[in-house]
Design a protein around this motif. Structure first.
Motif, PDB file in Angstrom:
ATOM      1  N   ASP A   1       7.106  -5.320  -9.668  1.00 14.69           N
ATOM      2  CA  ASP A   1       8.428  -5.923  -9.802  1.00 14.69           C
ATOM      3  C   ASP A   1       9.360  -5.455  -8.697  1.00 14.69           C
ATOM      4  O   ASP A   1      10.271  -6.183  -8.291  1.00 14.69           O
ATOM      5  CB  ASP A   1       9.070  -5.548 -11.152  1.00 14.69           C
ATOM      6  N   MET A   2       9.148  -4.210  -8.246  1.00 11.95           N
ATOM      7  CA  MET A   2      10.048  -3.594  -7.284  1.00 11.95           C
ATOM      8  C   MET A   2       9.242  -2.956  -6.155  1.00 11.95           C
ATOM      9  O   MET A   2       8.022  -2.849  -6.220  1.00 11.95           O
ATOM     10  CB  MET A   2      10.917  -2.520  -7.964  1.00 11.95           C
ATOM     11  N   SER A   3       9.975  -2.538  -5.134  1.00 14.30           N
ATOM     12  CA  SER A   3       9.402  -1.787  -4.021  1.00 14.30           C
ATOM     13  C   SER A   3      10.140  -0.462  -3.935  1.00 14.30           C
ATOM     14  O   SER A   3      11.178  -0.268  -4.587  1.00 14.30           O
ATOM     15  CB  SER A   3       9.554  -2.584  -2.717  1.00 14.30           C
ATOM     16  N   LEU A   4       9.622   0.460  -3.166  1.00 15.59           N
ATOM     17  CA  LEU A   4      10.336   1.725  -2.974  1.00 15.59           C
ATOM     18  C   LEU A   4      11.638   1.507  -2.227  1.00 15.59           C
ATOM     19  O   LEU A   4      12.663   2.126  -2.540  1.00 15.59           O
ATOM     20  CB  LEU A   4       9.445   2.711  -2.213  1.00 15.59           C
ATOM     21  N   VAL A   5      11.594   0.623  -1.236  1.00 14.59           N
ATOM     22  CA  VAL A   5      12.784   0.347  -0.413  1.00 14.59           C
ATOM     23  C   VAL A   5      13.091  -1.137  -0.454  1.00 14.59           C
ATOM     24  O   VAL A   5      12.191  -1.971  -0.305  1.00 14.59           O
ATOM     25  CB  VAL A   5      12.572   0.809   1.049  1.00 14.59           C
TER      26      VAL A   5
ATOM     27  N   LEU B   1       0.830  -1.203   0.000  1.00 16.28           N
ATOM     28  CA  LEU B   1       0.000   0.000   0.000  1.00 16.28           C
ATOM     29  C   LEU B   1       0.867   1.257   0.000  1.00 16.28           C
ATOM     30  O   LEU B   1       0.570   2.230  -0.709  1.00 16.28           O
ATOM     31  CB  LEU B   1      -0.931  -0.010   1.217  1.00 16.28           C
ATOM     32  N   LEU B   2       1.949   1.237   0.791  1.00 14.89           N
ATOM     33  CA  LEU B   2       2.868   2.379   0.810  1.00 14.89           C
ATOM     34  C   LEU B   2       3.506   2.563  -0.562  1.00 14.89           C
ATOM     35  O   LEU B   2       3.603   3.687  -1.073  1.00 14.89           O
ATOM     36  CB  LEU B   2       3.942   2.157   1.872  1.00 14.89           C
ATOM     37  N   ASP B   3       3.934   1.457  -1.180  1.00 17.29           N
ATOM     38  CA  ASP B   3       4.556   1.527  -2.508  1.00 17.29           C
ATOM     39  C   ASP B   3       3.604   2.133  -3.537  1.00 17.29           C
ATOM     40  O   ASP B   3       3.965   3.030  -4.297  1.00 17.29           O
ATOM     41  CB  ASP B   3       4.967   0.124  -2.972  1.00 17.29           C
ATOM     42  N   ALA B   4       2.361   1.608  -3.565  1.00 18.38           N
ATOM     43  CA  ALA B   4       1.397   2.057  -4.571  1.00 18.38           C
ATOM     44  C   ALA B   4       1.052   3.539  -4.386  1.00 18.38           C
ATOM     45  O   ALA B   4       0.983   4.295  -5.368  1.00 18.38           O
ATOM     46  CB  ALA B   4       0.138   1.199  -4.492  1.00 18.38           C
ATOM     47  N   PHE B   5       0.865   3.957  -3.131  1.00 21.29           N
ATOM     48  CA  PHE B   5       0.481   5.353  -2.863  1.00 21.29           C
ATOM     49  C   PHE B   5       1.612   6.304  -3.219  1.00 21.29           C
ATOM     50  O   PHE B   5       1.405   7.294  -3.948  1.00 21.29           O
ATOM     51  CB  PHE B   5       0.097   5.517  -1.393  1.00 21.29           C
ATOM     52  N   VAL B   6       2.813   6.029  -2.726  1.00 23.93           N
ATOM     53  CA  VAL B   6       3.938   6.943  -2.951  1.00 23.93           C
ATOM     54  C   VAL B   6       4.366   6.941  -4.416  1.00 23.93           C
ATOM     55  O   VAL B   6       4.602   7.997  -5.013  1.00 23.93           O
ATOM     56  CB  VAL B   6       5.131   6.572  -2.046  1.00 23.93           C
ATOM     57  N   ALA B   7       4.462   5.745  -5.033  1.00 25.65           N
ATOM     58  CA  ALA B   7       4.892   5.672  -6.429  1.00 25.65           C
ATOM     59  C   ALA B   7       3.876   6.348  -7.355  1.00 25.65           C
ATOM     60  O   ALA B   7       4.251   7.085  -8.280  1.00 25.65           O
ATOM     61  CB  ALA B   7       5.101   4.219  -6.848  1.00 25.65           C
ATOM     62  N   GLY B   8       2.586   6.119  -7.120  1.00 23.97           N
ATOM     63  CA  GLY B   8       1.565   6.758  -7.938  1.00 23.97           C
ATOM     64  C   GLY B   8       1.581   8.272  -7.796  1.00 23.97           C
ATOM     65  O   GLY B   8       1.510   9.004  -8.793  1.00 23.97           O
ATOM     66  N   SER B   9       1.714   8.743  -6.555  1.00 23.81           N
ATOM     67  CA  SER B   9       1.761  10.187  -6.314  1.00 23.81           C
ATOM     68  C   SER B   9       3.011  10.804  -6.936  1.00 23.81           C
ATOM     69  O   SER B   9       2.970  11.891  -7.523  1.00 23.81           O
ATOM     70  CB  SER B   9       1.735  10.466  -4.811  1.00 23.81           C
TER      71      SER B   9
ATOM     72  N   GLU C   1      16.801   7.111 -12.663  1.00 30.65           N
ATOM     73  CA  GLU C   1      16.134   6.020 -11.958  1.00 30.65           C
ATOM     74  C   GLU C   1      14.612   6.198 -11.876  1.00 30.65           C
ATOM     75  O   GLU C   1      13.899   5.268 -11.487  1.00 30.65           O
ATOM     76  CB  GLU C   1      16.674   5.909 -10.518  1.00 30.65           C
ATOM     77  N   LEU C   2      14.098   7.382 -12.238  1.00 27.57           N
ATOM     78  CA  LEU C   2      12.674   7.668 -12.047  1.00 27.57           C
ATOM     79  C   LEU C   2      11.728   6.692 -12.755  1.00 27.57           C
ATOM     80  O   LEU C   2      10.672   6.367 -12.210  1.00 27.57           O
ATOM     81  CB  LEU C   2      12.357   9.108 -12.477  1.00 27.57           C
ATOM     82  N   PRO C   3      12.051   6.197 -13.957  1.00 27.14           N
ATOM     83  CA  PRO C   3      11.126   5.234 -14.584  1.00 27.14           C
ATOM     84  C   PRO C   3      10.903   3.962 -13.772  1.00 27.14           C
ATOM     85  O   PRO C   3       9.955   3.213 -14.038  1.00 27.14           O
ATOM     86  CB  PRO C   3      11.816   4.921 -15.924  1.00 27.14           C
ATOM     87  N   GLN C   4      11.756   3.722 -12.795  1.00 29.56           N
ATOM     88  CA  GLN C   4      11.560   2.540 -11.955  1.00 29.56           C
ATOM     89  C   GLN C   4      10.319   2.662 -11.072  1.00 29.56           C
ATOM     90  O   GLN C   4       9.879   1.678 -10.474  1.00 29.56           O
ATOM     91  CB  GLN C   4      12.802   2.281 -11.102  1.00 29.56           C
ATOM     92  N   LEU C   5       9.750   3.861 -11.009  1.00 29.40           N
ATOM     93  CA  LEU C   5       8.455   4.006 -10.346  1.00 29.40           C
ATOM     94  C   LEU C   5       7.402   3.152 -11.056  1.00 29.40           C
ATOM     95  O   LEU C   5       6.466   2.652 -10.430  1.00 29.40           O
ATOM     96  CB  LEU C   5       8.027   5.475 -10.336  1.00 29.40           C
ATOM     97  N   LEU C   6       7.569   2.960 -12.375  1.00 25.82           N
ATOM     98  CA  LEU C   6       6.676   2.071 -13.119  1.00 25.82           C
ATOM     99  C   LEU C   6       6.873   0.623 -12.678  1.00 25.82           C
ATOM    100  O   LEU C   6       5.917  -0.140 -12.582  1.00 25.82           O
ATOM    101  CB  LEU C   6       6.935   2.200 -14.623  1.00 25.82           C
ATOM    102  N   ASN C   7       8.143   0.245 -12.415  1.00 34.78           N
ATOM    103  CA  ASN C   7       8.420  -1.096 -11.895  1.00 34.78           C
ATOM    104  C   ASN C   7       7.749  -1.311 -10.549  1.00 34.78           C
ATOM    105  O   ASN C   7       7.267  -2.413 -10.244  1.00 34.78           O
ATOM    106  CB  ASN C   7       9.927  -1.312 -11.740  1.00 34.78           C
ATOM    107  N   VAL C   8       7.713  -0.243  -9.731  1.00 34.04           N
ATOM    108  CA  VAL C   8       7.072  -0.345  -8.414  1.00 34.04           C
ATOM    109  C   VAL C   8       5.575  -0.576  -8.579  1.00 34.04           C
ATOM    110  O   VAL C   8       4.989  -1.437  -7.921  1.00 34.04           O
ATOM    111  CB  VAL C   8       7.351   0.924  -7.572  1.00 34.04           C
ATOM    112  N   LEU C   9       4.930   0.183  -9.468  1.00 30.96           N
ATOM    113  CA  LEU C   9       3.496   0.016  -9.691  1.00 30.96           C
ATOM    114  C   LEU C   9       3.186  -1.347 -10.300  1.00 30.96           C
ATOM    115  O   LEU C   9       2.136  -1.930 -10.018  1.00 30.96           O
ATOM    116  CB  LEU C   9       2.972   1.135 -10.597  1.00 30.96           C
TER     117      LEU C   9
END
Length: 470
Positions: free
Chosen positions: A378-382, A279-287, A367-375
């Motif tokens: 594939d990846m997490s923020l941390v 939930l933290l990943d989706a909220f922060v990465a989307g924002s 590295e910013l496109p990796q926010l797409l990987n988070v959504l």
């Protein structure tokens, strides 16, 4: 003779095709979402049971249900659900054992009634409610909760089957073992080899065990250590068959199917923790994607205008469970000089880096496109930073420096991590550069918390611009 050879050749091709298909297909369905659905059904049933108990009590005492009658369950429910979530009333044990489920639910209800009684006594509001009606409501609620928990066993059996966990047994030449409700596969049939120097072999193993909750390895003694390392990075409860457990009564082991099973790994995060992190990943990465989209569009335009090449650089990296995934970055090097396998790390005066690339690498914008990987999931923020399979520390591949390297893949890789905020980033010119990061990654795995993730994200702001980005 020729026809016979042709038939044999065709048969071999069919087998190879079937074997290849089997390796690509999941061995077992995931039970994680089904367990979550069962928990939600349990919770909804408990809520209805408590409301029904006080509703019937009000009808018995007054012959009619008034607004004040339904205030009582509204007071009880928040306390009940809070206690139930923490006393194991919604857990794997509750899904698998009716006795455990009923006892924990009734204990949570009893404690919540005690809390409400205590609060109303000190608030001097007990006179506002009928003691008889409240008592009848409590008794009926307990009865309805009990009935709900017993009946819900059918829901669990319907959704999850005989067992609420997926248990996988991999036979790699060890003692024959049979566990009730478990899936059994042959390592030889599925081409599963615990080769720590072969990422492709580890990817195949990751495909086979990706939906397993517990993996049991029955292997010859000389391959147990390799299996142990692989399981540590697979985000599952992993065990290896070792019959000396029977003789030694070892701790961290269990006996099943007439054999001793030595516990060698366990997933670092439970379901509740994984939900919080996601939930933290989706909220922060989307924002962040919404807020940074103007900058990302400008960078994409600058890359395109500089040499006309593609905007994104896509590379295969090793992710959770030692499985491959495509990582997205803004391209910072010349098209014909981009390293696909990561064997050659970028250096300070690297001729491959473009003018735009130098700027976006020094500010970590690449590295910013990796926010797409988070959504994408594939990846997490941390988490531990993902590496390419050809990455070198000095003259050695990463896993050749320390075999514990594979253990860092027990969690999703991250945009940032504990190693990065400690300054361990950039090129790995020597083995020490890797070991410092590895120790930090393992420390993160063994001490995860949501607040630590937030703390690492805040500290990352300090190291977005860094001297080792080139």
């Amino acid at each position: 003779m020729d026809a016979s050879v042709a038939r044999a050749s065709g048969s071999l091709r069919k087998r190879a095709k079937a074997r290849s298909k089997a390796l690509r297909m999941p061995l077992m369905p995931s039970l994680q979402q089904r367990r979550l659905q069962c928990h939600l059904v349990f919770m909804l049933g408990d809520i209805l049971a408590i409301f029904a108990g006080f509703f019937v009590a009000g009808f018995i005492r007054q012959g009619v249900v008034t607004e004040s009658t339904m205030i009582l369950p509204q007071l009880v429910l928040p306390v009940y659900l809070t206690i139930a979530l923490y006393n194991d009333a919604y857990s794997l044990n509750s899904l698998s054992s009716t006795t455990h489920s009923v006892s924990r639910a009734l204990l949570a209800l009893g404690l919540s009634i005690a809390v409400i009684t205590f609060i109303t006594f000190y608030a001097r509001s007990a006179a506002d409610y009928s003691r008889g009606q409240f008592t009848i409501g409590v008794v009926l609620s307990a009865l309805f909760v009990l009935v709900n928990r017993v009946l819900m066993r059918r829901v669990v059996r319907w959704r999850c089957g005989v067992s609420v966990i997926n248990q996988l047994v991999i036979d790699d030449g060890g003692p024959s073992i049979s566990l009730p409700g478990a899936f059994h596969v042959s390592a030889q049939s599925f081409a599963l080899t615990p080769a720590l120097d072969d990422p492709n072999a580890l990817d195949r193993i990751g495909m086979i065990i990706r939906n397993a909750d517990r993996v049991v390895i029955s292997s010859v003694a000389e391959r147990r250590a390799c299996w142990s390392i692989i399981l540590k990075g697979a985000n599952v409860a992993g065990e290896v068959v070792d019959d000396t457990v029977l003789e030694l009564s070892a701790q961290g082991a269990r006996i099943a199917g007439g054999h001793g099973l030595l516990l060698v790994s366990v997933g670092p995060m439970g379901l509740r923790d994984r939900i919080q992190k996601r939930l933290l990943d989706a909220f922060v990465a989307g924002s962040a994607l919404l807020a940074l989209s103007p900058i990302m569009l400008l960078v994409a335009l600058a890359i395109k205008l500089e040499d006309g090449g593609p905007v994104f650089f896509v590379q295969r990296r090793v992710g959770r469970g030692n499985r491959f995934f495509p990582i997205f970055k803004f391209r910072s090097m010349s098209v014909n000089r981009v390293g696909r396998n990561g064997t050659q790390s970028a250096s300070k005066d690297d001729k491959r880096i473009t003018r735009v690339g130098k700027l976006i690498r020094s500010t970590s914008i690449d590295e910013l496109p990796q926010l797409l990987n988070v959504l994408r999931g594939d990846m997490s923020l941390v988490g531990p930073r993902p590496h390419a399979t050809g990455s070198l520390a000095g003259t050695k591949l990463f896993w050749e420096v320390d075999q514990r390297y594979w253990e860092r893949h027990a969690l999703k890789p991250g945009l940032t991590g504990l190693a990065q905020v400690r300054g361990y980033r950039g090129a790995t010119d020597c083995e020490t550069d890797l070991t410092q990061r590895l120790y930090a990654d393992l420390e993160y795995l063994h001490g995860w918390s949501l607040w630590r993730d937030i703390w690492i994200m805040l500290l990352t702001v300090r190291v977005v611009v860094h001297s080792r980005a080139f």
